[in-house]
Design a protein around this motif. Sequence first.
Motif, PDB file in Angstrom:
ATOM      1  N   SER A  47       0.825  -1.193   0.000  1.00 16.15           N
ATOM      2  CA  SER A  47       0.000   0.000   0.000  1.00 16.15           C
ATOM      3  C   SER A  47       0.867   1.254   0.000  1.00 16.15           C
ATOM      4  CB  SER A  47      -0.933   0.006   1.218  1.00 16.15           C
ATOM      5  OG  SER A  47      -0.154  -0.056   2.399  1.00 16.15           O
ATOM      6  N   GLU A  48       2.151   1.104   0.339  1.00 17.83           N
ATOM      7  CA  GLU A  48       3.075   2.225   0.313  1.00 17.83           C
ATOM      8  C   GLU A  48       3.439   2.547  -1.129  1.00 17.83           C
ATOM      9  OE1 GLU A  48       4.706   4.117   2.731  1.00 17.83           O
ATOM     10  OE2 GLU A  48       3.177   3.297   4.065  1.00 17.83           O
ATOM     11  N   PRO A  49       3.434   3.827  -1.512  1.00 21.43           N
ATOM     12  CA  PRO A  49       3.866   4.146  -2.878  1.00 21.43           C
ATOM     13  C   PRO A  49       5.341   3.831  -3.055  1.00 21.43           C
ATOM     14  CG  PRO A  49       3.449   6.158  -1.611  1.00 21.43           C
ATOM     15  CD  PRO A  49       3.066   4.998  -0.748  1.00 21.43           C
ATOM     16  N   VAL A  50       5.655   3.138  -4.139  1.00 16.26           N
ATOM     17  CA  VAL A  50       7.041   2.795  -4.448  1.00 16.26           C
ATOM     18  C   VAL A  50       7.614   3.930  -5.267  1.00 16.26           C
ATOM     19  CG1 VAL A  50       8.540   1.147  -5.615  1.00 16.26           C
ATOM     20  CG2 VAL A  50       6.483   0.351  -4.440  1.00 16.26           C
ATOM     21  N   GLU A  51       8.793   4.399  -4.865  1.00 15.27           N
ATOM     22  CA  GLU A  51       9.414   5.487  -5.604  1.00 15.27           C
ATOM     23  C   GLU A  51       9.843   4.980  -6.971  1.00 15.27           C
ATOM     24  OE1 GLU A  51      13.140   8.541  -5.185  1.00 15.27           O
ATOM     25  OE2 GLU A  51      12.060   7.903  -3.399  1.00 15.27           O
ATOM     26  N   ARG A 114       5.162  14.685  -4.118  1.00 13.67           N
ATOM     27  CA  ARG A 114       5.088  13.494  -4.963  1.00 13.67           C
ATOM     28  C   ARG A 114       4.336  13.835  -6.237  1.00 13.67           C
ATOM     29  NH1 ARG A 114       1.873   8.083  -3.295  1.00 13.67           N
ATOM     30  NH2 ARG A 114       0.125   9.263  -4.080  1.00 13.67           N
ATOM     31  N   TRP A 115       4.883  13.396  -7.370  1.00 14.12           N
ATOM     32  CA  TRP A 115       4.216  13.577  -8.660  1.00 14.12           C
ATOM     33  C   TRP A 115       3.252  12.418  -8.882  1.00 14.12           C
ATOM     34  CZ3 TRP A 115       4.440  17.710 -11.785  1.00 14.12           C
ATOM     35  CH2 TRP A 115       5.498  18.592 -11.625  1.00 14.12           C
ATOM     36  N   HIS A 116       2.090  12.704  -9.440  1.00 15.75           N
ATOM     37  CA  HIS A 116       1.156  11.651  -9.849  1.00 15.75           C
ATOM     38  C   HIS A 116       1.251  11.448 -11.355  1.00 15.75           C
ATOM     39  CE1 HIS A 116      -0.686  11.159  -5.960  1.00 15.75           C
ATOM     40  NE2 HIS A 116      -0.579  12.476  -5.829  1.00 15.75           N
ATOM     41  N   ILE A 117       1.296  12.554 -12.104  1.00 17.70           N
ATOM     42  CA  ILE A 117       1.512  12.518 -13.557  1.00 17.70           C
ATOM     43  C   ILE A 117       2.374  13.723 -13.902  1.00 17.70           C
ATOM     44  CG2 ILE A 117       0.457  12.691 -15.853  1.00 17.70           C
ATOM     45  CD1 ILE A 117      -2.082  11.501 -14.677  1.00 17.70           C
ATOM     46  N   GLN A 118       3.405  13.508 -14.690  1.00 16.73           N
ATOM     47  CA  GLN A 118       4.216  14.619 -15.172  1.00 16.73           C
ATOM     48  C   GLN A 118       4.462  14.387 -16.652  1.00 16.73           C
ATOM     49  OE1 GLN A 118       8.189  15.126 -13.616  1.00 16.73           O
ATOM     50  NE2 GLN A 118       8.236  17.258 -14.239  1.00 16.73           N
ATOM     51  N   GLU A 119       3.694  15.078 -17.492  1.00 14.03           N
ATOM     52  CA  GLU A 119       3.802  14.924 -18.936  1.00 14.03           C
ATOM     53  C   GLU A 119       4.427  16.146 -19.608  1.00 14.03           C
ATOM     54  OE1 GLU A 119       0.061  11.938 -19.694  1.00 14.03           O
ATOM     55  OE2 GLU A 119      -0.267  14.069 -20.004  1.00 14.03           O
ATOM     56  N   CYS A 120       4.408  17.272 -18.944  1.00 13.35           N
ATOM     57  CA  CYS A 120       4.976  18.489 -19.523  1.00 13.35           C
ATOM     58  C   CYS A 120       6.489  18.452 -19.378  1.00 13.35           C
ATOM     59  CB  CYS A 120       4.426  19.722 -18.822  1.00 13.35           C
ATOM     60  SG  CYS A 120       2.644  19.898 -19.008  1.00 13.35           S
ATOM     61  N   TYR A 121       7.174  18.817 -20.447  1.00 11.56           N
ATOM     62  CA  TYR A 121       8.638  18.836 -20.406  1.00 11.56           C
ATOM     63  C   TYR A 121       9.087  20.195 -19.897  1.00 11.56           C
ATOM     64  CZ  TYR A 121      13.484  18.690 -21.496  1.00 11.56           C
ATOM     65  OH  TYR A 121      14.848  18.727 -21.365  1.00 11.56           O
ATOM     66  N   TRP A 122       9.968  20.200 -18.924  1.00 13.86           N
ATOM     67  CA  TRP A 122      10.567  21.414 -18.387  1.00 13.86           C
ATOM     68  C   TRP A 122      12.074  21.246 -18.456  1.00 13.86           C
ATOM     69  CZ3 TRP A 122       6.825  24.792 -17.785  1.00 13.86           C
ATOM     70  CH2 TRP A 122       5.562  24.343 -17.447  1.00 13.86           C
ATOM     71  N   GLY A 123      12.764  22.293 -18.809  1.00  9.58           N
ATOM     72  CA  GLY A 123      14.217  22.235 -18.854  1.00  9.58           C
ATOM     73  C   GLY A 123      14.741  22.597 -20.232  1.00  9.58           C
ATOM     74  N   GLU A 124      15.965  22.165 -20.483  1.00  8.68           N
ATOM     75  CA  GLU A 124      16.621  22.489 -21.747  1.00  8.68           C
ATOM     76  C   GLU A 124      16.032  21.673 -22.891  1.00  8.68           C
ATOM     77  OE1 GLU A 124      20.832  22.073 -21.555  1.00  8.68           O
ATOM     78  OE2 GLU A 124      20.993  23.235 -19.706  1.00  8.68           O
TER      79      GLU A 124
END
Length: 169
Positions: A47-51, A114-124
């Motif tokens: 039940s613990e979120p796995v990194e 904690r991120w659930h969904i990360q679809e946007c690109y950030w950075g170079e």
Amino acid sequence: MARTNSDDLLMEDDLAAAFLGGDEELAAPVETEEEVVAVEEETPESSEPVEDEWENTDDFPGQLAVDVYETADKLVVKARTAGISKSDLDVSISDNILTISGVLSGGEDEQTTRWHIQECYWGEFSRTIALPVQVREDENSVKAELKDGVLTITFEKEKTEAPKKIAIQ
């Protein structure tokens, strides 16, 4: 990279291949269904979120999507650059090779736990394109405009003479 806990979204390798332009040597090999099942069976249920064990993508700048087309006397390159200011863009050309690079900032929030969904690109990001036709590279023959999140670069095509027939003796 898209980060999610859901199995229905694209796998990390699929996204890496999409961002890296599908270069076979850069994309990771495709896993067989048996390999995926074996890994799933080894993963403990809890039940613990796995990194998530995401690859370090700092070495690979994001890829910029472009459209390239020509008219009778111009070559046009368009790129979606929403959220990027002019000062964060760098456009250069040398020997008919166009490079567009920059930084898209603003994706990190210091309070995120904690991120659930990360679809946007950030950075170079960076994109290098061998232009399909010869263009004039002098400052008076190139126009770059950033408007409504679209970077449009217009080149005057180099006037080339029609091929000349060479008589064989």
